[in-house]
Motif scaffolding. Structure first.
Motif, PDB file in Angstrom:
ATOM      1  N   ASN A  56       0.829  -1.203   0.000  1.00  0.00           N
ATOM      2  CA  ASN A  56       0.000   0.000   0.000  1.00  0.00           C
ATOM      3  C   ASN A  56       0.866   1.256   0.000  1.00  0.00           C
ATOM      4  O   ASN A  56       0.570   2.223  -0.701  1.00  0.00           O
ATOM      5  N   ALA A  57       1.934   1.255   0.779  1.00  0.00           N
ATOM      6  CA  ALA A  57       2.844   2.399   0.822  1.00  0.00           C
ATOM      7  C   ALA A  57       3.491   2.629  -0.539  1.00  0.00           C
ATOM      8  O   ALA A  57       3.626   3.768  -0.986  1.00  0.00           O
ATOM      9  N   GLN A  58       3.880   1.550  -1.213  1.00  0.00           N
ATOM     10  CA  GLN A  58       4.492   1.681  -2.543  1.00  0.00           C
ATOM     11  C   GLN A  58       3.485   2.238  -3.552  1.00  0.00           C
ATOM     12  O   GLN A  58       3.837   3.090  -4.381  1.00  0.00           O
ATOM     13  N   LEU A  59       2.242   1.771  -3.499  1.00  0.00           N
ATOM     14  CA  LEU A  59       1.214   2.306  -4.394  1.00  0.00           C
ATOM     15  C   LEU A  59       0.993   3.792  -4.131  1.00  0.00           C
ATOM     16  O   LEU A  59       0.880   4.589  -5.065  1.00  0.00           O
ATOM     17  N   SER A  60       0.946   4.170  -2.878  1.00  0.00           N
ATOM     18  CA  SER A  60       0.741   5.568  -2.523  1.00  0.00           C
ATOM     19  C   SER A  60       1.894   6.440  -3.008  1.00  0.00           C
ATOM     20  O   SER A  60       1.680   7.532  -3.537  1.00  0.00           O
ATOM     21  N   GLN A  61       3.126   5.958  -2.846  1.00  0.00           N
ATOM     22  CA  GLN A  61       4.292   6.719  -3.312  1.00  0.00           C
ATOM     23  C   GLN A  61       4.260   6.906  -4.824  1.00  0.00           C
ATOM     24  O   GLN A  61       4.536   7.992  -5.332  1.00  0.00           O
ATOM     25  N   LYS A  62       3.901   5.861  -5.549  1.00  0.00           N
ATOM     26  CA  LYS A  62       3.813   5.974  -7.002  1.00  0.00           C
ATOM     27  C   LYS A  62       2.678   6.907  -7.407  1.00  0.00           C
ATOM     28  O   LYS A  62       2.804   7.666  -8.369  1.00  0.00           O
ATOM     29  N   ALA A  63       1.577   6.858  -6.674  1.00  0.00           N
ATOM     30  CA  ALA A  63       0.461   7.762  -6.946  1.00  0.00           C
ATOM     31  C   ALA A  63       0.897   9.205  -6.719  1.00  0.00           C
ATOM     32  O   ALA A  63       0.601  10.089  -7.534  1.00  0.00           O
ATOM     33  N   ASP A  64       1.610   9.462  -5.637  1.00  0.00           N
ATOM     34  CA  ASP A  64       2.124  10.802  -5.350  1.00  0.00           C
ATOM     35  C   ASP A  64       3.030  11.284  -6.475  1.00  0.00           C
ATOM     36  O   ASP A  64       2.947  12.428  -6.917  1.00  0.00           O
ATOM     37  N   ALA A  65       3.915  10.415  -6.949  1.00  0.00           N
ATOM     38  CA  ALA A  65       4.869  10.773  -8.006  1.00  0.00           C
ATOM     39  C   ALA A  65       4.150  11.154  -9.305  1.00  0.00           C
ATOM     40  O   ALA A  65       4.668  11.950 -10.082  1.00  0.00           O
ATOM     41  N   GLN A  66       2.958  10.601  -9.528  1.00  0.00           N
ATOM     42  CA  GLN A  66       2.168  10.906 -10.725  1.00  0.00           C
ATOM     43  C   GLN A  66       1.231  12.094 -10.505  1.00  0.00           C
ATOM     44  O   GLN A  66       0.475  12.459 -11.394  1.00  0.00           O
ATOM     45  N   GLY A  67       1.249  12.664  -9.299  1.00  0.00           N
ATOM     46  CA  GLY A  67       0.406  13.816  -8.998  1.00  0.00           C
ATOM     47  C   GLY A  67      -1.029  13.465  -8.632  1.00  0.00           C
ATOM     48  O   GLY A  67      -1.910  14.323  -8.674  1.00  0.00           O
ATOM     49  N   ALA A  68      -1.271  12.221  -8.266  1.00  0.00           N
ATOM     50  CA  ALA A  68      -2.625  11.786  -7.916  1.00  0.00           C
ATOM     51  C   ALA A  68      -2.979  12.202  -6.489  1.00  0.00           C
ATOM     52  O   ALA A  68      -2.126  12.229  -5.616  1.00  0.00           O
ATOM     53  N   LYS A  69      -4.245  12.497  -6.285  1.00  0.00           N
ATOM     54  CA  LYS A  69      -4.753  12.797  -4.947  1.00  0.00           C
ATOM     55  C   LYS A  69      -5.274  11.536  -4.277  1.00  0.00           C
ATOM     56  O   LYS A  69      -5.367  11.468  -3.065  1.00  0.00           O
ATOM     57  N   ALA A  70      -5.652  10.534  -5.096  1.00  0.00           N
ATOM     58  CA  ALA A  70      -6.228   9.302  -4.565  1.00  0.00           C
ATOM     59  C   ALA A  70      -5.910   8.145  -5.508  1.00  0.00           C
ATOM     60  O   ALA A  70      -5.539   8.356  -6.663  1.00  0.00           O
ATOM     61  N   TYR A  71      -6.063   6.941  -4.984  1.00  0.00           N
ATOM     62  CA  TYR A  71      -5.886   5.734  -5.790  1.00  0.00           C
ATOM     63  C   TYR A  71      -6.835   4.663  -5.288  1.00  0.00           C
ATOM     64  O   TYR A  71      -7.279   4.695  -4.150  1.00  0.00           O
TER      65      TYR A  71
END
Length: 90
Positions: A56-71
């Motif tokens: 979950n932490a890895q998904l969140s980090q990748k989402a942050d890197a893409q500029g996402a607010k949510a996943y």
């Protein structure tokens, strides 16, 4: 059997994300919440071994890197190795 493992892994990831969403900028959302958001792509993570919280932490980090607010986790399975895919939202 793989369907049960996939559903269990996705459920566990969703539960853990709800418990730890404050630690990440991009937060995990469910399908109902995602209906009102704009999709901006997907990210995936995989590896030899990790806990659901690490995934979950890895998904969140990748989402942050893409500029996402949510996943939203759309695929997850554990079969010796792990793999998870999440859809990203603005």
């Amino acid at each position: 059997m793989n369907v049960k493992t996939t559903v269990a892994a996705a459920s566990l990831l969703s539960l853990l994300s709800l418990l730890s969403f404050g630690a990440f900028a991009a937060e995990s959302v469910n399908a109902d919440q995602a209906q009102n958001m704009q999709s901006i792509g997907t990210v995936s993570v995989s590896g030899v071994s990790a806990s659901p919280m690490d995934i979950n932490a890895q998904l969140s980090q990748k989402a942050d890197a893409q500029g996402a607010k949510a996943y939203r986790v759309v695929e997850a399975y554990l079969n010796g190795n792990y793999h998870a895919t999440a859809e990203l939202y603005k």
